[in-house]
Design a protein around this motif. Structure first.
Motif: not given
Length: 960
Positions: A683, A713, A794
């Motif tokens: 991540r 994200c 993401n």
């Protein structure tokens, strides 16, 4: 659950209601197409692998598909499996040579139907109680099996199924009407055969203008950018046959020099190079001249010279040092020779381009340094095959000859290497896999000179004219031998490495490897000798005789250009008969076992291996490489450093390589944290925050969220809380043995967050200000992590079919502590329950965990709780709890790996639901008197598993 019930469910799922019935993808009706994920040929390989017999009815068969087909038939013959093939002479599509090749297959009976308009495409497999049929549009041709847009329906049936019975009856009826394929019929067919005209009109030939392909355009753009940055020299790395001469011509055309000099080491290349340049650049023939021992056309604008002539002082001095503003050196890896050094020291062009397929040298000369470490572009084998720049190949890895069960290795005596039995065995393989209707133009690579000489004699005695070539022969003798091969006077040149590079024999249609694979580079060089396109050459047959060699593990790595140093990746590539475009790769069962054994024995990520890769890249770059350099140069997967238990961080590796790295203890600890916990890029959030904080003193929550949005994200309050515990190291404040894990990372927060703003902690900030080495290495780690993160989605916590450890899962679920140590098979959290399944248990596994999960179904898996558990257990009640809308309160996330041999990482298979009615208490048998109670349930995936994921997790492989 009996097999018939599962088959019924699969049929109903596929043909009636996919929501109501459970669909086992390995049993359900399925449309087979060619795609990047799978090919029709791969599905046929699955069926061949388990069948007891087979029957094929296809109208058309092409010779270019017979090599991998023969490899499969050879494996079936070892299992005493026979089959039947029904085909035709319809439209004359099937040529006589193809029929002649079919006769070589001993466990295949072939018949020719006389039915007019026979256009069938069907494949029937009998596995006893179960039958499989694949019917549709695909003939047994390379294009249909690997590339064409085809529709084929796979159906499974019991032996009593009406549809299969009907198909069998049709096949049997046509089989009885057909006649047996024989040598006599093939000879008669060949006598009257007329090549079919595929078009009704013959178009007039059109001269097509040559334009750069996609890779060449990128290379040209890179060259232009290098010159814009005042580069004077550059290197182009491009395999033989990939159009580097045309690429050079395109760049010269763009550069528009007043005068141009092209230098080669062999006179035979001059005219071809000159003609290629004129085709691209155009202009008068007088503008293109040759300078060699025989011709001195020195006034030409574009001059093509041999190094032997142009490097003579009396010849060079005829030209002003600045006479040519563009100099191109072909086979630039030879530039270390005195003749090339004289040339490069004398002339002073505005730009010099070196072209080579093999920049890595075994001598001490540094080609990269000579060309200022400017690598304009590198065209790799897989790219070139995808761009259709090279001739496709069919690679077959067969086991080498054995004597009384003893395998050949590097120490074998010459008498064994050239024994009559081994030579006969080699010829049987060449005959079986080769095309006996065409003259072989083959290269045989041996291990020793005495072997090459004796083998050439023995092959010639057996009516396969051959010549041995070693470094004892002169260049003129080698050229004469090559000419004999091209003209068909000899079938094979038997050599020891001298044809690895620097030789161009486009007619080569066979490459035979009778030696230990010493390096991936040499393997690709030898394979590449046959990949240049040539009129009438549709494919190259590569036969690799795999003996008992410790370096066998290099074969799958070389074929796939795999630099990851990952055994798991290599085994995946080897396991399922991978395919590269229109090229195929096949291994016999025993050959595959030997490669697996070599993989098990070698440490791909040993410090010795890493040191070699480091040294090679350092030579290429002219400096010590950083993690991102490995990515940019496609040299090595940097995760091999990040996940290596013998290395704390990349800075410690540089120190082992005797590089000057000045770091304090705390800086080392921070780097270790970044490398071990964040740099794999699973991540990006922590990496993005740290990168911002290195650019500005304070980052507000709003600025951070804006950065997340910019990067695409996901974010929420739980994620922001997770950043605090990760970068504050609270997540790692657990005992690991006698130590607290966080102490290994310095024990102090890296980032402080007051609820509104983020700042680097005073200790971390002080570390950043102390010396350049730490800042450089930290920037590299952050950049590397963000580069690796490009493989992930993401917008979600987890990306389907990516690999995660238990610790990764705890972090990405935004948990406040690392609970991976006590987690084992699953952990019921407040909102989620990650489940970790090892599909195939080790024989030594603890009995209480030896649950037989079943995943023959791509939609669901049978899963069991730990023991002892019942429906009344609090943990089970939480798993089964639903809210007012009957939705599960706990989200189930399934992670799986094939076996413990894959290491600590599991593949994410996605979220799953518990199928209603599937939950039941069960007993788990043990060696003790009292069996243990568990709760079993079917977990249905939100997204069914793709074919290759299912296949890898469930497939039985020859090595196991």
């Amino acid at each position: 659950m009996n097999d018939n019930y599962e088959l019924q469910q699969a049929v109903m799922h596929g043909l009636f209601d996919q929501q109501k019935y459970s669909g086992n993808d390995m049993l359900a009706p399925k449309l087979l197409v060619n795609s990047k994920e799978e090919t029709i040929w791969e599905h046929l390989l699955d069926e061949f692998g388990v069948c007891q017999s087979f029957s094929i009815a296809v109208a058309f068969i092409t010779k270019d598909m017979l090599t991998p087909f023969k490899a499969v038939m050879s494996e079936l013959a070892a299992r005493n499996v026979t089959g039947y093939l029904l085909t035709s002479d319809y439209l004359g599509f099937n040529d006589p040579a193809m029929f002649a090749e079919l006769l070589k297959i001993p466990n295949l009976t072939v018949k020719i139907t006389s039915v007019a308009g026979f256009h069938t495409k069907g494949y029937l497999f009998d596995n006893g109680a179960e039958k499989t049929m694949i019917v549709g549009s695909a003939n047994l041709t390379r294009s249909a099996m690997l590339a064409n847009y085809e529709w084929n329906l796979r159906l499974r049936s019991t032996a009593q199924g009406a549809l299969f019975k009907q198909l069998e009856q049709q096949y049997t009826a046509q089989w009885h009407k057909a006649f047996l394929l024989t040598d006599a019929w093939v000879k008669d067919y060949a006598l009257h055969y007329v090549t079919p005209q595929l078009t009704s009109k013959t178009a007039s030939p059109v001269t097509k203008k040559i334009t750069p392909n996609g890779m060449q355009r990128q290379a040209l753009a890179n060259l232009a950018k290098l010159r814009q940055n005042n580069a004077r020299r550059a290197l182009l790395i491009s395999a033989t046959g990939t159009g580097k001469t045309y690429l050079g011509a395109f760049d010269v055309q763009a550069f528009a020099p007043k005068r141009f000099l092209f230098v080669v080491h062999r006179e035979q290349i001059l005219e071809a190079a000159r003609d290629s340049f004129r085709t691209v650049i155009g202009g008068s023939a007088r503008d293109f001249g040759i300078l060699s021992g025989k011709r001195h056309q020195t006034t030409a604008k574009y001059l093509f010279a041999t190094i032997q002539t142009i490097s003579k002082p009396e010849v060079m001095e005829q030209f002003d040092p600045q006479e040519f503003d563009y100099l191109l050196i072909d086979e630039a890896h030879r530039s270390g020779a005195q003749s090339y050094q004289r040339l490069l020291n004398y002339f002073q062009p505005q730009f010099t381009l070196g072209m080579t397929a093999t920049p890595e040298r075994t001598d001490d000369f540094d080609v990269f340094e000579l060309y200022d470490h400017n690598i304009a572009y590198e065209i790799r084998l897989q790219q070139a095959l995808a761009e259709n720049m090279l001739c496709p190949f069919h690679y077959v890895g067969v086991t080498d000859y054995e004597v009384n069960g003893e395998l050949l290795d590097e120490t074998a005596n010459l008498s064994r290497l050239v024994s009559d039995e081994r030579v006969d065995y080699i010829l049987r393989q060449l005959d079986y896999y080769g095309d006996t209707t065409q003259v072989p133009h083959g290269l045989i690579f041996c291990s020793r000179q005495d072997e090459a000489k004796e083998l050439a004699v023995l092959l010639t005695q057996r009516n396969h004219p051959s010549l041995a070539l070693t470094n004892e022969q002169s260049v003129s003798q080698r050229d004469a031998a090559v000419k004999k091969l091209e003209e068909g006077q000899v079938e094979y040149l038997v050599t020891v490495n001298i044809f690895n590079e620097g030789i161009d024999i486009p007619c080569v249609n066979q490459v035979v490897l009778l030696r230990n694979t010493q390096s991936s580079i040499v393997f690709i060089q030898q394979l590449g000798r046959g990949l240049r396109k040539y009129p009438g050459k549709e494919y190259v047959t590569v036969i690799d005789f795999i003996g008992n060699y410790k370096n066998n593990y290099l074969i799958p790595l070389a074929l796939h250009d795999d630099h990851s140093k990952s055994k798991d990746t290599a085994k995946r590539e080897l396991a399922f008969k991978p395919i590269l475009g229109l090229s195929t790769i096949s291994f016999s069962r025993i050959a595959k076992q030997r490669i697996f054994a070599a993989l098990d024995a070698v440490k791909l990520d040993s410090l010795h291996e890493l040191k070699q890769e480091f040294a090679a890249l350092k030579q290429r770059l002219g400096r010590a490489p950083l993690l991102c350099d490995y990515l940019e140069q496609n040299s090595l997967d940097p995760r091999v450093f990040l996940e290596n238990p013998r290395l704390n961080n990349y800075g410690s590796f540089l120190a082992k390589m005797q590089e000057q790295v000045c770091l304090t203890k705390y800086q080392n600890q921070i780097l270790t944290f970044l490398c071990k916990e964040l740099a794999q890029g699973k991540r990006p959030h922590e990496l993005l925050l740290l990168r911002l904080l290195l650019q500005q003193e304070t980052v507000s929550e709003q600025e951070l969220i804006a950065e997340f949005d910019k990067y695409g994200c996901y974010h929420n309050d739980q994620l922001l809380n997770s950043l605090d515990v990760i970068l504050g190291l609270d997540f790692f404040a657990i005992k690991s043995g006698k130590k607290i894990k966080a102490d290994e990372y310095g024990g102090r927060p890296l980032v402080v967050h007051d609820g509104f703003n983020y700042q680097l902690s005073p200790d971390f900030k002080a570390a950043v200000s102390q010396g350049q080495d730490f800042g450089c290495l930290m920037d590299d780690v952050l950049s590397c992590g963000l580069r690796l993160n490009q493989e992930y989605d993401n917008k979600r916590q987890f990306t389907l079919y990516q690999r995660y450890t238990r610790k990764d899962v705890c972090r990405l679920l935004n948990w406040s502590k690392d609970l991976s140590a006590p987690m084992y098979g699953y952990w019921v959290g407040e909102n989620e329950c990650p489940i970790f399944i090892t599909y195939r248990k080790d024989e030594k596994v603890v009995e209480s965990r030896n649950y037989q999960n079943t995943l023959a179904n791509n939609s669901a898996i049978r899963w069991y709780t730990r023991s002892p558990r019942t429906l009344e257990s609090a943990e089970v009640k939480r798993l089964l709890a639903v809210d007012d809308n009957q939705a599960r309160q706990i989200k189930l996330l399934v992670f799986a790996k094939r076996s413990d041999a894959e290491g600590k990482s599991y593949t994410y298979l996605g979220p799953a639901d518990i199928l209603p009615g599937s939950v039941a208490e069960e007993t788990m048998p043990t060696a003790k008197a009292k069996p243990k109670r568990v709760v079993g349930m079917d977990l249905k995936f939100k997204q069914p598993l793709p074919y290759k994921q299912l296949k890898y997790l469930t497939g039985q492989e020859d090595n196991e």
